[in-house]
Scaffold this motif. Structure first.
Motif, PDB file in Angstrom:
ATOM      1  N   ARG A 195       0.152   9.584  -1.586  1.00  0.00           N
ATOM      2  CA  ARG A 195       1.070  10.182  -2.566  1.00  0.00           C
ATOM      3  C   ARG A 195       1.588  11.529  -2.100  1.00  0.00           C
ATOM      4  N   HIS A 196       0.693  12.366  -1.601  1.00  0.00           N
ATOM      5  CA  HIS A 196       1.072  13.723  -1.203  1.00  0.00           C
ATOM      6  C   HIS A 196       2.023  13.716  -0.016  1.00  0.00           C
ATOM      7  N   GLU A 197       1.751  12.842   0.957  1.00  0.00           N
ATOM      8  CA  GLU A 197       2.570  12.800   2.164  1.00  0.00           C
ATOM      9  C   GLU A 197       3.761  11.857   2.026  1.00  0.00           C
ATOM     10  N   GLN A 198       3.867  11.190   0.876  1.00  0.00           N
ATOM     11  CA  GLN A 198       4.970  10.252   0.622  1.00  0.00           C
ATOM     12  C   GLN A 198       5.103   9.232   1.757  1.00  0.00           C
ATOM     13  N   ILE A 199       3.969   8.575   2.035  1.00  0.00           N
ATOM     14  CA  ILE A 199       3.910   7.582   3.102  1.00  0.00           C
ATOM     15  C   ILE A 199       4.703   6.331   2.705  1.00  0.00           C
ATOM     16  N   ASP A 200       5.499   5.839   3.638  1.00  0.00           N
ATOM     17  CA  ASP A 200       6.334   4.662   3.365  1.00  0.00           C
ATOM     18  C   ASP A 200       5.657   3.357   3.773  1.00  0.00           C
ATOM     19  N   VAL A 201       4.802   3.385   4.794  1.00  0.00           N
ATOM     20  CA  VAL A 201       4.105   2.172   5.228  1.00  0.00           C
ATOM     21  C   VAL A 201       2.740   2.554   5.786  1.00  0.00           C
ATOM     22  N   VAL A 202       1.727   1.779   5.408  1.00  0.00           N
ATOM     23  CA  VAL A 202       0.348   2.006   5.852  1.00  0.00           C
ATOM     24  C   VAL A 202      -0.035   0.884   6.807  1.00  0.00           C
ATOM     25  N   HIS A 203      -0.574   1.257   7.962  1.00  0.00           N
ATOM     26  CA  HIS A 203      -0.976   0.283   8.977  1.00  0.00           C
ATOM     27  C   HIS A 203      -2.452   0.511   9.301  1.00  0.00           C
ATOM     28  N   GLY A 204      -3.314  -0.402   8.832  1.00  0.00           N
ATOM     29  CA  GLY A 204      -4.751  -0.267   9.035  1.00  0.00           C
ATOM     30  C   GLY A 204      -5.259  -1.229  10.089  1.00  0.00           C
ATOM     31  N   PHE A 205      -6.156  -0.738  10.964  1.00  0.00           N
ATOM     32  CA  PHE A 205      -6.712  -1.539  12.055  1.00  0.00           C
ATOM     33  C   PHE A 205      -8.195  -1.811  11.804  1.00  0.00           C
ATOM     34  N   ILE A 251     -11.019  -4.703   9.912  1.00  0.00           N
ATOM     35  CA  ILE A 251     -11.074  -5.224   8.549  1.00  0.00           C
ATOM     36  C   ILE A 251     -11.213  -4.115   7.505  1.00  0.00           C
ATOM     37  N   LYS A 252     -12.135  -3.184   7.720  1.00  0.00           N
ATOM     38  CA  LYS A 252     -12.371  -2.159   6.705  1.00  0.00           C
ATOM     39  C   LYS A 252     -11.137  -1.295   6.496  1.00  0.00           C
ATOM     40  N   CYS A 253     -10.519  -0.862   7.581  1.00  0.00           N
ATOM     41  CA  CYS A 253      -9.331  -0.008   7.448  1.00  0.00           C
ATOM     42  C   CYS A 253      -8.148  -0.790   6.885  1.00  0.00           C
ATOM     43  N   ALA A 254      -8.036  -2.058   7.267  1.00  0.00           N
ATOM     44  CA  ALA A 254      -6.955  -2.887   6.725  1.00  0.00           C
ATOM     45  C   ALA A 254      -7.108  -3.045   5.217  1.00  0.00           C
ATOM     46  N   VAL A 255      -8.340  -3.288   4.758  1.00  0.00           N
ATOM     47  CA  VAL A 255      -8.594  -3.477   3.326  1.00  0.00           C
ATOM     48  C   VAL A 255      -8.381  -2.173   2.562  1.00  0.00           C
ATOM     49  N   TYR A 256      -9.006  -1.092   3.021  1.00  0.00           N
ATOM     50  CA  TYR A 256      -8.921   0.171   2.279  1.00  0.00           C
ATOM     51  C   TYR A 256      -7.501   0.732   2.308  1.00  0.00           C
ATOM     52  N   GLY A 257      -6.842   0.642   3.478  1.00  0.00           N
ATOM     53  CA  GLY A 257      -5.480   1.127   3.555  1.00  0.00           C
ATOM     54  C   GLY A 257      -4.551   0.355   2.634  1.00  0.00           C
ATOM     55  N   SER A 258      -4.736  -0.971   2.571  1.00  0.00           N
ATOM     56  CA  SER A 258      -3.881  -1.800   1.720  1.00  0.00           C
ATOM     57  C   SER A 258      -4.167  -1.576   0.243  1.00  0.00           C
ATOM     58  N   LEU A 259      -5.449  -1.454  -0.114  1.00  0.00           N
ATOM     59  CA  LEU A 259      -5.786  -1.191  -1.515  1.00  0.00           C
ATOM     60  C   LEU A 259      -5.202   0.148  -1.970  1.00  0.00           C
ATOM     61  N   ALA A 260      -5.352   1.161  -1.129  1.00  0.00           N
ATOM     62  CA  ALA A 260      -4.804   2.477  -1.471  1.00  0.00           C
ATOM     63  C   ALA A 260      -3.285   2.411  -1.614  1.00  0.00           C
ATOM     64  N   ALA A 261      -2.640   1.636  -0.731  1.00  0.00           N
ATOM     65  CA  ALA A 261      -1.181   1.511  -0.795  1.00  0.00           C
ATOM     66  C   ALA A 261      -0.739   0.815  -2.080  1.00  0.00           C
ATOM     67  N   ARG A 262      -1.518  -0.164  -2.537  1.00  0.00           N
ATOM     68  CA  ARG A 262      -1.168  -0.846  -3.791  1.00  0.00           C
ATOM     69  C   ARG A 262      -1.280   0.090  -4.979  1.00  0.00           C
ATOM     70  N   ALA A 299      -4.103  -5.019  10.536  1.00  0.00           N
ATOM     71  CA  ALA A 299      -4.224  -5.596  11.878  1.00  0.00           C
ATOM     72  C   ALA A 299      -5.700  -5.823  12.148  1.00  0.00           C
ATOM     73  N   VAL A 300      -6.108  -7.064  12.207  1.00  0.00           N
ATOM     74  CA  VAL A 300      -7.520  -7.407  12.364  1.00  0.00           C
ATOM     75  C   VAL A 300      -7.743  -7.975  13.755  1.00  0.00           C
ATOM     76  N   ALA A 301      -8.468  -7.229  14.577  1.00  0.00           N
ATOM     77  CA  ALA A 301      -8.760  -7.649  15.947  1.00  0.00           C
ATOM     78  C   ALA A 301     -10.095  -8.380  15.971  1.00  0.00           C
ATOM     79  N   GLY A 302     -10.080  -9.642  15.574  1.00  0.00           N
ATOM     80  CA  GLY A 302     -11.337 -10.380  15.460  1.00  0.00           C
ATOM     81  C   GLY A 302     -11.895 -10.212  14.063  1.00  0.00           C
ATOM     82  N   LEU A 303     -12.849 -11.061  13.726  1.00  0.00           N
ATOM     83  CA  LEU A 303     -13.348 -11.075  12.355  1.00  0.00           C
ATOM     84  C   LEU A 303     -14.480 -10.085  12.121  1.00  0.00           C
ATOM     85  N   GLY A 304     -15.000  -9.468  13.192  1.00  0.00           N
ATOM     86  CA  GLY A 304     -15.968  -8.401  13.003  1.00  0.00           C
ATOM     87  C   GLY A 304     -17.352  -8.875  12.604  1.00  0.00           C
ATOM     88  N   TYR A 305     -18.243  -7.890  12.492  1.00  0.00           N
ATOM     89  CA  TYR A 305     -19.663  -8.135  12.233  1.00  0.00           C
ATOM     90  C   TYR A 305     -19.905  -8.959  10.976  1.00  0.00           C
TER      91      TYR A 305
END
Length: 385
Positions: A79-89, A91-102, A112-118
């Motif tokens: 909100r403060h930085e008026q971000i137009d698009v969030v790109h998370g790498f 699983i955790k960053c993709a989920v949290y970045g997308s939830l925050a963007a919503r 961007a998920v590079a493999g399914l992770g632990y």
């Protein structure tokens, strides 16, 4: 000017894997903010002129208060930085970045998920307990028309579709983060290797059990008596933030016993690849392994496992050798085959270089990734008209 936020779970990842994307976004007219947990590469990013900021994030935290604090911090930042698009790498960053963007105004978002992770690959009780929660979080994060998810291999695409983690129209297949083929290139000059010459092969990876570390050591022990001219090297350091990390004491013991040669962290990967005869990655599963495409760029023959992610880089006996996962005997046999056949090494390495140029050049990957940004812009325009 539009503003893009790139969010990763380490600053090392941003520095080593996403610098070219950040520069391409700037060239395309975006202001770019990079965030990750704090670490030494954050200062290197700033030295290069990037706006990097430390995030209050613990990669493997399960503390609900810490996780809510991170999510709220992200929402406020957007909100403060008026971000137009969030790109998370990852699983955790993709989920949290997308939830925050919503929450922060339903902003366009890319995961961007590079493999399914632990959580998806481990058989541990902890991973099994977390899996349904992560599935639910993915569904929430990827809901809506302003979300896209980039995956790196067809197997992961099929899994996400069959598990209904995302709609097919939201998924995009882009093979990894690409390789700079002008940096990762074959060594110049040098005498042609013969069967009797020393043969050096390296496994470059985060030092996790699921990278095939146990099989690597077992293969080294098998080859000591039959092929004393072969040296198995290991490049990397333990990932303390990962439950699958191999303790550093084990590497020191293997190194001191002369079983393998442990190089530790290597900063100049092109120089390392140009000093060895082959590269191996006996991993259990990958997204699309950066180390293999970098080695391919250097014109090296590759040995890897016939598993998702790895088989997208290597075609058996065309540009490398595929072996079954978790099989030290097959790994040792493949290494011995390359050591005993210099002509095969040369043929496979040349084909690997050609494939890197044709499929994995980072400019191809960046162009496809920028296409996802454009796709989101088009979708947003349709919604506002």
């Amino acid at each position: 000017m539009k503003r893009a936020l790139l969010f990763a779970n380490t600053e090392w990842y941003l520095y080593n894997f996403r610098l070219s994307l950040a520069r391409a976004l700037q060239a395309a007219g975006y202001e770019v903010i990079l965030i990750s947990p704090p670490g030494p590469y954050g200062h290197k990013l700033r030295e290069l002129g990037f706006d990097w900021r430390p995030a209050p994030m613990a990669r493997l935290s399960l503390n609900p208060f810490s996780e809510l604090r991170l999510l709220w911090w992200l929402i406020q930042l957007l909100r403060h930085e008026q971000i137009d698009v969030v790109h998370g790498f990852t699983i955790k960053c993709a989920v949290y970045g997308s939830l925050a963007a919503r929450v922060a105004g339903n902003r366009p978002r890319i995961g961007a998920v590079a493999g399914l992770g632990y959580v998806f690959t481990s058989r541990s009780i902890k991973a099994l307990v977390l899996r349904p929660m992560v599935r639910l979080a993915l569904r929430l994060a990827l809901g809506g028309k302003r979300a896209r998810l980039i995956l790196q291999n067809p197997d992961d695409m099929a899994l996400f579709e069959s598990a209904r983690l995302a709609r097919p129209d939201q998924l995009r297949l882009i093979p990894g983060s690409g390789v700079d083929v002008t940096r990762f290139k074959p060594a110049e000059g040098g005498a042609k290797r013969t069967v009797d010459d020393a043969f050096r092969i390296v496994l470059p990876a985060r030092l996790l059990w699921d990278k095939g570390i146990a099989e690597w050591v077992a293969a080294a022990e098998k080859l000591k008596s039959t092929h004393p001219q072969i040296t198995l090297l290991l490049a990397g350091e333990p990932d303390a933030g990962n439950p699958a990390a191999v303790p550093a004491e084990k590497f020191k013991a293997w190194h001191n016993a002369g079983i393998i040669e442990w190089l530790g962290k290597v900063d100049d990967m092109p120089a390392l690849f140009q000093s060895v005869d082959a590269v191996a990655l006996p991993s259990y599963r990958e997204g699309l392994p950066k180390s293999l495409i970098e080695a391919a760029g250097c014109g090296l023959p590759l040995i890897t496992t016939d598993v998702p992610g790895c088989r997208e880089v290597v075609t058996h006996e065309q540009d490398g050798l595929l072996i079954p996962p978790r099989n030290a005997d097959a790994l040792a046999a493949a290494i011995a085959r390359l050591a005993d056949d210099p002509e095969l090494c040369q043929q496979l390495g040349a084909a690997a270089r050609q494939r890197a140029l044709a499929e994995f050049d980072e400019q191809i990957v960046i162009e496809k990734t920028l296409g996802v940004y454009g796709d989101l812009q088009d979708a947003q325009s349709c919604q506002t008209h």
